[in-house]
Design an enzyme around this catalytic site. Structure first.
Site, short mmCIF file in Angstrom:
data_model
loop_
_atom_site.label_atom_id
_atom_site.label_comp_id
_atom_site.label_asym_id
_atom_site.label_seq_id
_atom_site.Cartn_x
_atom_site.Cartn_y
_atom_site.Cartn_z
N HIS A 47 0.91 -1.20 -0.07
CA HIS A 47 -0.18 0.02 0.03
C HIS A 47 0.94 1.21 0.11
CE1 HIS A 47 -2.76 3.07 1.13
NE2 HIS A 47 -3.88 2.24 0.96
N GLU A 65 -3.97 1.30 -7.33
CA GLU A 65 -4.44 2.42 -6.60
C GLU A 65 -3.53 3.41 -6.95
OE1 GLU A 65 -6.80 1.59 -2.83
OE2 GLU A 65 -4.78 1.49 -2.21
P1 PGA Z 1 -9.43 6.28 0.03
O1 PGA Z 1 -8.35 5.05 0.35
O2 PGA Z 1 -10.64 5.33 -0.43
O3 PGA Z 1 -9.77 6.82 1.19
O4 PGA Z 1 -8.82 7.11 -0.92
C1 PGA Z 1 -7.98 3.91 -0.43
C2 PGA Z 1 -7.07 3.25 0.11
O5 PGA Z 1 -6.03 3.77 0.77
O6 PGA Z 1 -6.73 2.08 0.07
#
Ligand code: PGA
Length: 251
Positions: free
Chosen positions: A94, A168
């Site tokens: 992450h 992401e």
């Molecule tokens: P968010 O976070 O939906 O608050 O942007 C996503 C994540 O960090 O997995």
């Protein structure tokens, strides 16, 4: 049987017992679980009590493991420990951990190995920063993050396993203005080709994450390559996560 659409709730460092009790009772009564698999990733201190209290429709994950073996690591826990208390999934790579906890590719490789050896499924997060995107490096970054694991010495020795890859984009996480699905479609096409060619160990599931909530989740769910969503802040708002589940049922 067709694969269900996956929703992963990343609760980050949020929620307390009262919140999780309410989350369990409200989500358990949602009639979406014929269409949706829900994985909740609470902070680890709550995992054991939640697994014991939860109905079968929930699956559980954690947001990280140490990747280190041996005992002399104060404050750490490994994948076999969270497996014992009911986790089936572990998030690795992450961007918040890459950035703030200095988890580089070597750490990610050791976490990946530990997760698979414990019989758990990695949720492997990848994504470029705003600067990298502006410089046209999105695909290069995705390739380097994925190949760091897939080309590592340990990877070929791992048993067969499935993975979840969560694209992401760092610039879309915690953002005031979320991405729109069209602007990430090139990355999803590339990820699909790459994973089809490079990941032959088992099945892969491709997810999108970054400011997903009710109102924008369907546009990502509609992308043909996307089979799930990783939801951060909205998973700490019960109406919002219920909204995502309801809007995404049927995809
Ligand atoms: P968010 O976070 O939906 O608050 O942007 C996503 C994540 O960090 O997995």
């Amino acid at each position: 049987m067709a694969q269900k659409f996956l929703v992963i709730a990343n609760c980050k460092q949020g929620g307390r017992t009262a919140f999780f009790d309410q989350l369990l009772s409200e989500l358990a009564s949602c009639s979406v679980f014929d269409d949706i698999s829900l994985v909740v990733m609470p902070p680890v201190p709550y995992l054991g009590q939640l697994v014991s209290a939860s109905p079968q429709v929930f699956q559980w994950g954690v947001q990280m493991v140490s990747g280190r073996s041996g005992t002399a690591w104060t404050g750490s826990y490994d994948a076999s420990m969270v497996a014992e208390i009911g986790a089936q999934y572990v998030c690795i790579g992450h961007s918040e951990r890459r950035q703030h906890d200095r988890e580089d590719s070597l750490v990610t490789i050791s976490q990946y190995q530990q997760v698979v050896e414990a019989g758990l499924t990695p949720i492997f997060c990848v994504g470029e920063t705003a600067k990298q995107r502006a410089q046209g490096q999105s695909i290069t970054i995705l390739e380097s993050q994925l190949s760091a694991v897939f080309n590592s010495d340990c990877f070929a020795k791992l048993p067969k396993h499935d993975i979840i890859v969560a694209y992401e984009p760092v610039w879309a996480i915690g953002a005031d203005k979320p991405a729109d699905a069209q602007s990430v479609s090139t990355e999803f096409s590339w990820l699909t080709s790459y994973l089809t060619a490079q990941f032959s160990h088992g099945q892969y599931t491709l997810c999108y994450g970054g400011s997903v909530g009710p109102g924008n989740c369907q546009q990502f769910a509609k992308l043909p390559e996307v089979n799930g969503l990783l939801v951060g802040r909205a998973s700490l708002d019960i109406d919002a996560i219920k909204g995502v589940l309801l809007e995404c049922s049927g995809y």
